[in-house]
Design a protein around this motif. Structure first.
Motif, mmCIF file in Angstrom:
data_model
loop_
_atom_site.group_PDB
_atom_site.id
_atom_site.type_symbol
_atom_site.label_atom_id
_atom_site.label_comp_id
_atom_site.label_asym_id
_atom_site.label_seq_id
_atom_site.Cartn_x
_atom_site.Cartn_y
_atom_site.Cartn_z
ATOM 1 N N GLU A 75 1.048 6.227 8.224
ATOM 2 C CA GLU A 75 0.765 7.285 8.939
ATOM 3 C C GLU A 75 -0.472 7.759 8.398
ATOM 4 O O GLU A 75 -1.501 8.166 9.434
ATOM 5 N N ARG A 76 -0.809 7.771 7.242
ATOM 6 C CA ARG A 76 -2.257 8.687 6.995
ATOM 7 C C ARG A 76 -3.448 7.654 7.067
ATOM 8 O O ARG A 76 -4.734 8.141 7.361
ATOM 9 N N ILE A 77 -3.320 6.299 6.911
ATOM 10 C CA ILE A 77 -4.302 5.388 7.601
ATOM 11 C C ILE A 77 -4.700 5.407 8.991
ATOM 12 O O ILE A 77 -5.743 5.687 9.244
ATOM 13 N N GLU A 78 -3.541 5.574 9.814
ATOM 14 C CA GLU A 78 -3.799 5.858 11.306
ATOM 15 C C GLU A 78 -4.378 6.910 11.568
ATOM 16 O O GLU A 78 -5.169 7.293 12.473
ATOM 17 N N ALA A 79 -3.888 8.012 10.918
ATOM 18 C CA ALA A 79 -4.316 9.614 11.004
ATOM 19 C C ALA A 79 -5.807 9.451 10.612
ATOM 20 O O ALA A 79 -6.656 10.546 11.110
ATOM 21 N N ALA A 80 -6.568 8.728 9.705
ATOM 22 C CA ALA A 80 -7.803 8.837 9.419
ATOM 23 C C ALA A 80 -8.710 7.911 10.285
ATOM 24 O O ALA A 80 -9.724 7.861 10.036
ATOM 25 N N GLY A 81 -7.790 7.208 11.291
ATOM 26 C CA GLY A 81 -8.633 6.527 12.209
ATOM 27 C C GLY A 81 -8.614 5.105 11.809
ATOM 28 O O GLY A 81 -9.440 4.280 12.564
ATOM 29 N N GLY A 82 -7.875 4.585 10.993
ATOM 30 C CA GLY A 82 -7.844 3.112 10.639
ATOM 31 C C GLY A 82 -6.652 2.593 11.245
ATOM 32 O O GLY A 82 -5.880 2.966 12.078
ATOM 33 N N THR A 83 -6.765 1.184 10.821
ATOM 34 C CA THR A 83 -5.559 0.249 11.412
ATOM 35 C C THR A 83 -4.860 -0.381 10.238
ATOM 36 O O THR A 83 -5.350 -0.577 9.342
ATOM 37 N N VAL A 84 -3.645 -0.903 10.601
ATOM 38 C CA VAL A 84 -2.749 -1.416 9.455
ATOM 39 C C VAL A 84 -2.387 -2.893 10.222
ATOM 40 O O VAL A 84 -1.936 -2.937 11.163
ATOM 41 N N GLN A 85 -2.315 -4.049 9.288
ATOM 42 C CA GLN A 85 -2.222 -5.164 9.582
ATOM 43 C C GLN A 85 -1.424 -5.667 8.597
ATOM 44 O O GLN A 85 -1.579 -5.933 7.407
ATOM 45 N N ILE A 86 0.020 -6.132 8.853
ATOM 46 C CA ILE A 86 0.996 -6.617 8.051
ATOM 47 C C ILE A 86 0.791 -8.090 7.919
ATOM 48 O O ILE A 86 0.656 -8.957 9.031
ATOM 49 N N ILE A 87 0.542 -8.861 6.662
ATOM 50 C CA ILE A 87 0.386 -10.264 6.412
ATOM 51 C C ILE A 87 2.035 -10.835 6.187
ATOM 52 O O ILE A 87 2.591 -10.147 5.358
ATOM 53 N N GLU A 88 2.189 -11.676 6.973
ATOM 54 C CA GLU A 88 3.460 -12.616 6.937
ATOM 55 C C GLU A 88 3.279 -13.598 5.971
ATOM 56 O O GLU A 88 2.265 -14.309 5.780
ATOM 57 N N THR A 89 4.099 -13.699 5.124
ATOM 58 C CA THR A 89 4.209 -14.798 3.851
ATOM 59 C C THR A 89 5.270 -15.718 4.332
ATOM 60 O O THR A 89 6.318 -15.469 4.789
ATOM 61 N N VAL A 121 0.826 -1.316 0.088
ATOM 62 C CA VAL A 121 -0.231 -0.126 0.128
ATOM 63 C C VAL A 121 0.802 1.202 0.031
ATOM 64 O O VAL A 121 1.901 1.407 0.722
ATOM 65 N N LEU A 122 0.632 2.082 -0.821
ATOM 66 C CA LEU A 122 1.339 3.347 -0.989
ATOM 67 C C LEU A 122 0.581 4.459 -0.729
ATOM 68 O O LEU A 122 -0.618 4.584 -0.720
ATOM 69 N N ALA A 123 1.158 5.755 -0.550
ATOM 70 C CA ALA A 123 0.551 6.786 -0.041
ATOM 71 C C ALA A 123 -0.012 7.912 -1.234
ATOM 72 O O ALA A 123 -0.137 9.182 -0.926
ATOM 73 N N LYS A 124 -0.062 7.431 -2.385
ATOM 74 C CA LYS A 124 -0.502 8.302 -3.573
ATOM 75 C C LYS A 124 -2.037 8.534 -3.174
ATOM 76 O O LYS A 124 -2.704 7.731 -3.177
ATOM 77 N N GLY A 125 -2.297 9.691 -3.022
ATOM 78 C CA GLY A 125 -3.777 10.281 -2.664
ATOM 79 C C GLY A 125 -4.123 10.540 -1.110
ATOM 80 O O GLY A 125 -3.272 10.360 -0.580
ATOM 81 N N GLU A 126 -5.438 10.754 -1.161
ATOM 82 C CA GLU A 126 -5.627 10.977 0.457
ATOM 83 C C GLU A 126 -6.680 9.877 0.797
ATOM 84 O O GLU A 126 -7.287 9.275 -0.117
ATOM 85 N N ILE A 127 -6.734 9.640 2.059
ATOM 86 C CA ILE A 127 -7.950 8.717 2.586
ATOM 87 C C ILE A 127 -8.474 9.372 3.729
ATOM 88 O O ILE A 127 -7.963 10.058 4.603
ATOM 89 N N THR A 128 -9.663 9.400 3.723
ATOM 90 C CA THR A 128 -10.626 10.249 4.699
ATOM 91 C C THR A 128 -11.580 9.454 5.420
ATOM 92 O O THR A 128 -12.110 9.949 6.594
ATOM 93 N N LYS A 129 -11.421 8.074 5.185
ATOM 94 C CA LYS A 129 -12.146 7.013 5.807
ATOM 95 C C LYS A 129 -11.431 6.041 6.911
ATOM 96 O O LYS A 129 -10.290 5.785 6.513
ATOM 97 N N PRO A 130 -11.974 5.678 8.060
ATOM 98 C CA PRO A 130 -11.062 4.679 8.849
ATOM 99 C C PRO A 130 -11.350 3.281 8.497
ATOM 100 O O PRO A 130 -12.512 2.854 8.200
ATOM 101 N N LEU A 131 -10.378 2.725 7.867
ATOM 102 C CA LEU A 131 -10.197 1.369 7.126
ATOM 103 C C LEU A 131 -9.388 0.545 8.206
ATOM 104 O O LEU A 131 -8.463 0.968 8.532
ATOM 105 N N THR A 132 -9.722 -0.865 7.919
ATOM 106 C CA THR A 132 -8.641 -1.761 8.634
ATOM 107 C C THR A 132 -8.015 -2.414 7.297
ATOM 108 O O THR A 132 -8.681 -3.395 6.716
#
Length: 170
Positions: A156-170, A133-144
């Protein structure tokens, strides 16, 4: 918008209609063989005798006066299958990018963004290749958001919009 600002904006726009070389870049061509007074008469700047003074002489950039040229002196490294050549694919990482603008456009607020959900919406469609996931553009909604990798700015932007980030291990 003020007229002065509009005027400068119109001047700054570059197109095929207003491209031109930098000032002082173009020089007039040499007019050779136009008499001794011009400085380029008689031999026309080619000197007296020799191969260079004759018509049709070759002046290659790689020519070294008969010495074995450097491109022939250097060793040959043919293809990625030889031990002596550089291994190309070993260090390359393959990821497929997904931009924040695309997530904001395609998902509702509070949605869970998984690899399957991305594929269903037409993002990250190449199987077996990690999604970043790259930071091109803006995000306004909280997403997981669940993905293999995130750029620092995207996280940073996902967490600032109230969302959370989960890294998938392969």
């Amino acid at each position: 918008m003020s007229p002065a600002k509009d005027e400068t904006e119109r001047e700054e726009r570059i197109g095929l209609h207003n491209l031109r070389p930098a000032p002082g870049h173009r020089k007039p061509r040499k007019r050779v063989g136009r008499g001794e007074g011009s400085g380029l008469g008689k031999t026309s700047g080619r000197g007296q005798k020799g191969a260079g003074s004759r018509a049709g002489s070759k002046d290659r950039a790689r020519f070294e006066g008969g010495q074995m040229p450097i491109h022939m002196r250097m060793r040959k490294l043919r293809g990625p299958h030889k031990k002596t050549s550089m291994p190309f694919e070993m260090f390359r990482t393959h990821t497929q990018p997904v931009n924040l603008a695309d997530l904001d456009e395609r998902f509702e607020a509070g949605a869970e963004v998984t690899l399957e959900a991305l594929r269903a919406k037409g993002l990250g469609t190449r199987r077996g290749i990690a999604v970043k996931v790259l930071a091109k553009g803006e995000i306004t909604k909280p997403l997981t958001v669940s993905a293999h990798a995130f750029s620092a700015a995207a996280r940073e932007r996902i967490e600032a919009a109230g969302g959370t980030v989960q890294i998938i291990e392969t």
